[in-house]
Design a protein around this motif. Sequence first.
Motif, PDB file in Angstrom:
ATOM      1  N   PRO A 170      -3.754  21.284  11.704  1.00 62.52           N
ATOM      2  CA  PRO A 170      -3.315  20.809  13.024  1.00 62.52           C
ATOM      3  C   PRO A 170      -1.799  20.677  13.153  1.00 62.52           C
ATOM      4  O   PRO A 170      -1.270  20.748  14.247  1.00 62.52           O
ATOM      5  CB  PRO A 170      -3.989  19.442  13.154  1.00 62.52           C
ATOM      6  N   ARG A 171      -1.102  20.520  12.046  1.00 60.94           N
ATOM      7  CA  ARG A 171       0.358  20.414  12.101  1.00 60.94           C
ATOM      8  C   ARG A 171       1.008  21.722  12.528  1.00 60.94           C
ATOM      9  O   ARG A 171       2.162  21.742  12.928  1.00 60.94           O
ATOM     10  CB  ARG A 171       0.912  19.981  10.747  1.00 60.94           C
ATOM     11  N   THR A 172       0.273  22.851  12.448  1.00 63.52           N
ATOM     12  CA  THR A 172       0.843  24.144  12.816  1.00 63.52           C
ATOM     13  C   THR A 172       0.578  24.513  14.270  1.00 63.52           C
ATOM     14  O   THR A 172       1.033  25.555  14.727  1.00 63.52           O
ATOM     15  CB  THR A 172       0.306  25.266  11.904  1.00 63.52           C
ATOM     16  N   ILE A 173      -0.139  23.648  15.020  1.00 66.28           N
ATOM     17  CA  ILE A 173      -0.347  23.922  16.439  1.00 66.28           C
ATOM     18  C   ILE A 173       0.991  23.744  17.137  1.00 66.28           C
ATOM     19  O   ILE A 173       1.643  22.723  17.016  1.00 66.28           O
ATOM     20  CB  ILE A 173      -1.441  23.028  17.032  1.00 66.28           C
ATOM     21  N   GLY A 174       1.408  24.763  17.854  1.00 66.07           N
ATOM     22  CA  GLY A 174       2.727  24.787  18.469  1.00 66.07           C
ATOM     23  C   GLY A 174       3.711  25.616  17.660  1.00 66.07           C
ATOM     24  O   GLY A 174       4.764  25.989  18.163  1.00 66.07           O
ATOM     25  N   GLY A 191      -3.660  35.943  31.181  1.00 66.94           N
ATOM     26  CA  GLY A 191      -3.582  35.107  32.367  1.00 66.94           C
ATOM     27  C   GLY A 191      -3.915  33.638  32.139  1.00 66.94           C
ATOM     28  O   GLY A 191      -3.909  32.849  33.074  1.00 66.94           O
ATOM     29  N   TRP A 192      -4.210  33.262  30.907  1.00 65.60           N
ATOM     30  CA  TRP A 192      -4.539  31.862  30.596  1.00 65.60           C
ATOM     31  C   TRP A 192      -3.258  31.040  30.490  1.00 65.60           C
ATOM     32  O   TRP A 192      -2.167  31.565  30.306  1.00 65.60           O
ATOM     33  CB  TRP A 192      -5.307  31.786  29.281  1.00 65.60           C
ATOM     34  N   HIS A 193      -3.424  29.733  30.546  1.00 62.49           N
ATOM     35  CA  HIS A 193      -2.311  28.797  30.416  1.00 62.49           C
ATOM     36  C   HIS A 193      -2.175  28.370  28.955  1.00 62.49           C
ATOM     37  O   HIS A 193      -3.169  28.135  28.278  1.00 62.49           O
ATOM     38  CB  HIS A 193      -2.548  27.549  31.270  1.00 62.49           C
ATOM     39  N   ALA A 194      -0.940  28.272  28.492  1.00 60.81           N
ATOM     40  CA  ALA A 194      -0.664  27.780  27.138  1.00 60.81           C
ATOM     41  C   ALA A 194      -0.117  26.364  27.254  1.00 60.81           C
ATOM     42  O   ALA A 194       0.675  26.062  28.139  1.00 60.81           O
ATOM     43  CB  ALA A 194       0.351  28.682  26.443  1.00 60.81           C
ATOM     44  N   PHE A 195      -0.570  25.510  26.346  1.00 59.83           N
ATOM     45  CA  PHE A 195      -0.165  24.104  26.346  1.00 59.83           C
ATOM     46  C   PHE A 195       0.578  23.814  25.043  1.00 59.83           C
ATOM     47  O   PHE A 195       0.021  23.282  24.091  1.00 59.83           O
ATOM     48  CB  PHE A 195      -1.388  23.196  26.525  1.00 59.83           C
ATOM     49  N   TRP A 196       1.852  24.184  25.020  1.00 61.31           N
ATOM     50  CA  TRP A 196       2.669  24.104  23.817  1.00 61.31           C
ATOM     51  C   TRP A 196       2.865  22.679  23.348  1.00 61.31           C
ATOM     52  O   TRP A 196       3.037  22.429  22.164  1.00 61.31           O
ATOM     53  CB  TRP A 196       4.030  24.751  24.066  1.00 61.31           C
ATOM     54  N   GLN A 197       2.885  21.726  24.257  1.00 62.44           N
ATOM     55  CA  GLN A 197       3.190  20.334  23.906  1.00 62.44           C
ATOM     56  C   GLN A 197       1.981  19.587  23.367  1.00 62.44           C
ATOM     57  O   GLN A 197       2.121  18.498  22.828  1.00 62.44           O
ATOM     58  CB  GLN A 197       3.758  19.592  25.124  1.00 62.44           C
ATOM     59  N   LEU A 198       0.784  20.148  23.505  1.00 63.23           N
ATOM     60  CA  LEU A 198      -0.428  19.439  23.085  1.00 63.23           C
ATOM     61  C   LEU A 198      -0.758  19.706  21.624  1.00 63.23           C
ATOM     62  O   LEU A 198      -0.443  20.752  21.080  1.00 63.23           O
ATOM     63  CB  LEU A 198      -1.618  19.853  23.947  1.00 63.23           C
ATOM     64  N   ARG A 199      -1.426  18.741  21.017  1.00 61.47           N
ATOM     65  CA  ARG A 199      -1.944  18.861  19.660  1.00 61.47           C
ATOM     66  C   ARG A 199      -3.463  18.741  19.731  1.00 61.47           C
ATOM     67  O   ARG A 199      -4.005  18.309  20.753  1.00 61.47           O
ATOM     68  CB  ARG A 199      -1.365  17.761  18.760  1.00 61.47           C
TER      69      ARG A 199
END
Length: 90
Positions: free
Chosen positions: A10-14, A54-62
Amino acid sequence: MTVPATGVDPRTIGQSWVIVARHRQPAGAEAPWGEAHLKRIGTSTTICGAATQGWHAFWQLRSEDIRRWCADCSAAARPTRTVSGILSTK
């Protein structure tokens, strides 16, 4: 596509992975609306094999920020147990 055998740290998300969804919350909220998925940055499909054009990316979320996950992506987003983690709990 199948879930990686070792899971996703999970630390690598983003960094290596990003949370994506078909829709985001209305009124500009920065959160998925419906199921959230996980995909490796630079790829066009999620862990479960869904195409993400066309999907949304949520860079700030974990991973802990997501309430509703696709089952396969959820399994991959769970923290993995390491040998050092097992040994340090005893």
